[in-house]
Write an enzyme that holds these catalytic residues in place. Structure first.
Site, PDB file in Angstrom:
ATOM      1  N   HIS A 150      -7.722   4.811   3.202  1.00 45.44           N
ATOM      2  CA  HIS A 150      -6.952   4.737   4.316  1.00 45.44           C
ATOM      3  C   HIS A 150      -6.495   5.024   4.917  1.00 45.44           C
ATOM      4  O   HIS A 150      -4.961   4.565   4.252  1.00 45.44           O
ATOM      5  CB  HIS A 150      -7.294   3.015   4.469  1.00 45.44           C
ATOM      6  CG  HIS A 150      -6.964   2.436   6.198  1.00 45.44           C
ATOM      7  ND1 HIS A 150      -6.238   1.713   6.261  1.00 45.44           N
ATOM      8  CD2 HIS A 150      -6.793   2.847   7.464  1.00 45.44           C
ATOM      9  CE1 HIS A 150      -5.628   1.267   7.515  1.00 45.44           C
ATOM     10  NE2 HIS A 150      -6.034   2.664   7.725  1.00 45.44           N
TER      11      HIS A 150
ATOM     12  N   ASN B 282      -3.929  -3.717   9.070  1.00 41.06           N
ATOM     13  CA  ASN B 282      -4.696  -3.667  10.840  1.00 41.06           C
ATOM     14  C   ASN B 282      -5.434  -5.291  10.701  1.00 41.06           C
ATOM     15  O   ASN B 282      -4.876  -5.392  11.648  1.00 41.06           O
ATOM     16  CB  ASN B 282      -5.711  -2.696  10.995  1.00 41.06           C
ATOM     17  CG  ASN B 282      -5.036  -1.281  11.069  1.00 41.06           C
ATOM     18  OD1 ASN B 282      -3.968  -1.535  11.325  1.00 41.06           O
ATOM     19  ND2 ASN B 282      -6.546  -0.252  10.791  1.00 41.06           N
TER      20      ASN B 282
ATOM     21  N   SER C  13     -10.412   2.416   9.371  1.00 42.52           N
ATOM     22  CA  SER C  13      -9.510   0.929   9.238  1.00 42.52           C
ATOM     23  C   SER C  13      -9.847  -0.018   9.202  1.00 42.52           C
ATOM     24  O   SER C  13      -8.981  -0.865   9.453  1.00 42.52           O
ATOM     25  CB  SER C  13      -8.896   1.761  10.713  1.00 42.52           C
ATOM     26  OG  SER C  13      -9.096   1.794  11.627  1.00 42.52           O
TER      27      SER C  13
ATOM     28  N   GLU D  52      -3.805   2.737   1.101  1.00 44.37           N
ATOM     29  CA  GLU D  52      -4.648   1.527   1.618  1.00 44.37           C
ATOM     30  C   GLU D  52      -6.585   2.081   0.763  1.00 44.37           C
ATOM     31  O   GLU D  52      -7.349   2.726   1.147  1.00 44.37           O
ATOM     32  CB  GLU D  52      -5.388   0.857   2.612  1.00 44.37           C
ATOM     33  CG  GLU D  52      -5.171  -0.374   2.451  1.00 44.37           C
ATOM     34  CD  GLU D  52      -5.286  -0.822   3.920  1.00 44.37           C
ATOM     35  OE1 GLU D  52      -5.555  -1.057   4.531  1.00 44.37           O
ATOM     36  OE2 GLU D  52      -4.656  -2.676   3.517  1.00 44.37           O
TER      37      GLU D  52
HETATM   38  N1  3HC Z   1       3.512  16.279  10.708  1.00 44.57           N
HETATM   39  C1  3HC Z   1       4.839  16.907   9.766  1.00 44.57           C
HETATM   40  N2  3HC Z   1       5.419  16.264   9.414  1.00 44.57           N
HETATM   41  C2  3HC Z   1       6.159  15.843  11.199  1.00 44.57           C
HETATM   42  C3  3HC Z   1       5.321  14.776  11.792  1.00 44.57           C
HETATM   43  C4  3HC Z   1       3.819  16.072  10.938  1.00 44.57           C
HETATM   44  N3  3HC Z   1       2.654  15.128  12.446  1.00 44.57           N
HETATM   45  N4  3HC Z   1       5.582  13.748  12.714  1.00 44.57           N
HETATM   46  C5  3HC Z   1       6.693  13.748  12.345  1.00 44.57           C
HETATM   47  N5  3HC Z   1       7.032  14.832  11.240  1.00 44.57           N
HETATM   48  C6  3HC Z   1       8.582  15.271   9.878  1.00 44.57           C
HETATM   49  C7  3HC Z   1       9.440  15.781  11.032  1.00 44.57           C
HETATM   50  O1  3HC Z   1       9.151  17.187  11.579  1.00 44.57           O
HETATM   51  C8  3HC Z   1      10.639  14.593  10.791  1.00 44.57           C
HETATM   52  O2  3HC Z   1      11.236  15.853   9.196  1.00 44.57           O
HETATM   53  P1  3HC Z   1      12.732  15.594   8.586  1.00 44.57           P
HETATM   54  O3  3HC Z   1      13.178  13.737   9.096  1.00 44.57           O
HETATM   55  O4  3HC Z   1      12.562  15.849   7.304  1.00 44.57           O
HETATM   56  O5  3HC Z   1      13.094  16.602  10.063  1.00 44.57           O
HETATM   57  C9  3HC Z   1       9.923  13.013  10.163  1.00 44.57           C
HETATM   58  O6  3HC Z   1       8.988  13.262   9.692  1.00 44.57           O
HETATM   59  C10 3HC Z   1      10.462  12.314  11.236  1.00 44.57           C
HETATM   60  O7  3HC Z   1      10.355  12.278  12.323  1.00 44.57           O
HETATM   61  P2  3HC Z   1      11.303  12.704  13.619  1.00 44.57           P
HETATM   62  O8  3HC Z   1      12.473  13.324  13.833  1.00 44.57           O
HETATM   63  O9  3HC Z   1      10.058  13.818  14.773  1.00 44.57           O
HETATM   64  O10 3HC Z   1      10.164  11.575  14.373  1.00 44.57           O
HETATM   65  P3  3HC Z   1      10.865   9.639  13.496  1.00 44.57           P
HETATM   66  O11 3HC Z   1      11.879   9.906  13.330  1.00 44.57           O
HETATM   67  O12 3HC Z   1      11.171   9.672  14.878  1.00 44.57           O
HETATM   68  O13 3HC Z   1       9.302   9.938  12.896  1.00 44.57           O
HETATM   69  C11 3HC Z   1       7.544   8.977  12.407  1.00 44.57           C
HETATM   70  C12 3HC Z   1       8.400   9.365  13.475  1.00 44.57           C
HETATM   71  C13 3HC Z   1       7.426   9.107  11.174  1.00 44.57           C
HETATM   72  C14 3HC Z   1       6.224   8.823  13.511  1.00 44.57           C
HETATM   73  C15 3HC Z   1       8.136   7.425  12.424  1.00 44.57           C
HETATM   74  O14 3HC Z   1       8.620   7.358  14.124  1.00 44.57           O
HETATM   75  C16 3HC Z   1       7.083   6.506  12.303  1.00 44.57           C
HETATM   76  O15 3HC Z   1       6.858   6.010  11.036  1.00 44.57           O
HETATM   77  N6  3HC Z   1       6.919   5.654  12.724  1.00 44.57           N
HETATM   78  C17 3HC Z   1       5.559   5.124  12.750  1.00 44.57           C
HETATM   79  C18 3HC Z   1       4.287   5.625  12.317  1.00 44.57           C
HETATM   80  C19 3HC Z   1       3.618   3.921  11.172  1.00 44.57           C
HETATM   81  O16 3HC Z   1       3.732   2.977  11.499  1.00 44.57           O
HETATM   82  N7  3HC Z   1       2.219   4.428  10.733  1.00 44.57           N
HETATM   83  C20 3HC Z   1       0.808   3.695  10.861  1.00 44.57           C
HETATM   84  C21 3HC Z   1       0.943   3.746  11.784  1.00 44.57           C
HETATM   85  S1  3HC Z   1      -1.047   2.643  11.748  1.00 44.57           S
HETATM   86  C22 3HC Z   1      -2.431   3.269  10.645  1.00 44.57           C
HETATM   87  O17 3HC Z   1      -2.420   4.840  11.469  1.00 44.57           O
HETATM   88  C23 3HC Z   1      -3.448   2.873  10.431  1.00 44.57           C
HETATM   89  C24 3HC Z   1      -4.771   3.061  11.355  1.00 44.57           C
HETATM   90  O18 3HC Z   1      -5.931   2.375  10.870  1.00 44.57           O
HETATM   91  C25 3HC Z   1      -4.348   2.417  12.752  1.00 44.57           C
END
Ligand code: 3HC
Length: 287
Positions: free
Chosen positions: A145, A195, A124, A157
């Site tokens: 990434h 990041n 990352s 990325e």
């Molecule tokens: N596996 C499979 N499906 C999943 C899942 C998983 N681990 N997590 C969530 N889902 C699915 C759910 O089943 C749901 O599907 P549906 O809409 O078809 O029914 C959908 O995703 C939405 O999930 P939820 O309804 O449970 O909850 P949310 O609507 O709050 O979505 C989230 C959850 C997708 C995590 C959303 O909140 C989100 O996009 N959050 C931001 C995440 C983000 O920014 N990630 C990047 C972080 S930075 C990074 O990773 C870089 C690193 O280097 C730090």
């Protein structure tokens, strides 16, 4: 040498944690045979458990059918032996975010993999060039990434190291697209695009909370309702893992100076062992 995605049959993944198991899952759903390797059988088993849960959610939400989920899982082979990756056409490393660990893995991969294999790291914030320099083939090494949760997040990325070959970059975009993702490209500079911009945002959210600007709920609501992001900074930090946020922030601070100083409260939470969702407590409490 020109690498073609059409020629890829087997994908290797090093690390079966949250990111590694997610990368294995999306590769298997895309139809590739996958070898997922971690250092202990227990970690490999945990990786399969994460995959099963995630596939279950995808079936429940209608994204894939039950038989597609079963077929995807059957395409993934677990191992603790890095040599089992020897036949893979592309390897994505998603092990610990530690430069020495990653350099050791890449040095070992260099011994094991055939000459045409593409070696990607899911780092990352660490330098692709430093990781690539542990091999005799830095042209074949680049950053791929993925974002957490990998099965859901659309973006990947692609990071261009100092010596990465043009055809390896092109291959990486095509490969990620074949996994159903969309890509953008970053030069090998600390934190890349995501990041470098995300971590100061998270740290500023934590500082705003620590300095009493608003409650944590109001900080997160302010950012979700006010700027249409899916999660505010404190909730997102919990989701990513506070240890991961701290480590990324420290790397950025080391490389880019004081404007990247990690928030004091982030360090205190990590020292207390409250790492976010994965430990049941971070800024919020989880069941
Ligand atoms: N596996 C499979 N499906 C999943 C899942 C998983 N681990 N997590 C969530 N889902 C699915 C759910 O089943 C749901 O599907 P549906 O809409 O078809 O029914 C959908 O995703 C939405 O999930 P939820 O309804 O449970 O909850 P949310 O609507 O709050 O979505 C989230 C959850 C997708 C995590 C959303 O909140 C989100 O996009 N959050 C931001 C995440 C983000 O920014 N990630 C990047 C972080 S930075 C990074 O990773 C870089 C690193 O280097 C730090």
């Amino acid at each position: 040498m020109t690498r073609k995605v059409d020629a890829v049959e087997r994908v290797g993944v090093v690390g079966a944690g949250t990111m590694g198991s997610g990368i294995a899952q999306v590769s298997a759903i895309a139809g590739y045979d996958v070898v997922m390797r971690d250092i202990e059988t227990e970690y490999v088993e945990n990786g399969f458990e994460t995959i099963e849960n995630s596939l279950g959610r995808q079936v429940e939400s209608g994204a894939i059918t039950e038989s597609e989920a079963e077929a995807a899982e059957a395409r993934i082979e677990g191992t603790t032996d890095l040599e089992d990756l020897a036949d893979c056409d592309v390897v994505v490393e998603a092990a610990l975010e530690d430069i020495d660990v990653k350099r050791d893995i890449f040095s070992d991969l260099d011994e094991v993999m055939n000459d045409e294999a593409v070696l990607a790291t899911n780092t990352s914030t660490l330098s692709i060039t430093t990781i690539a320099a542990a091999t005799e083939r830095p042209g074949s090494v680049l950053g791929l990434h993925f974002m957490n949760p990998v099965p859901v997040m659309k973006g990947v990325e692609v990071v261009n190291g100092e010596k990465t070959d043009g055809d390896v970059l092109e291959f990486a975009h095509a490969f990620a697209e074949d996994l159903g993702k969309e890509t953008w490209e970053s030069d090998d500079k600390p934190g890349f695009v995501t990041n470098r911009i995300l971590m100061p945002w998270i740290n500023e959210g934590i500082r705003a909370f620590d300095e009493g600007v608003a409650t944590k709920e109001d900080i997160d609501s302010g950012m979700t309702l006010g700027t249409n992001v899916p999660m505010g900074p404190l909730e997102l930090a919990d989701h990513i893992g506070l240890d991961i946020c701290l480590h990324a922030s420290e790397t950025l601070h080391e490389e880019l100076g004081d404007r990247y100083t990690p928030a004091y409260l982030l360090k205190r939470k990590v020292e207390a062992g409250d790492l976010g969702k994965k430990t049941g407590e971070g800024f919020y409490i989880y069941d």
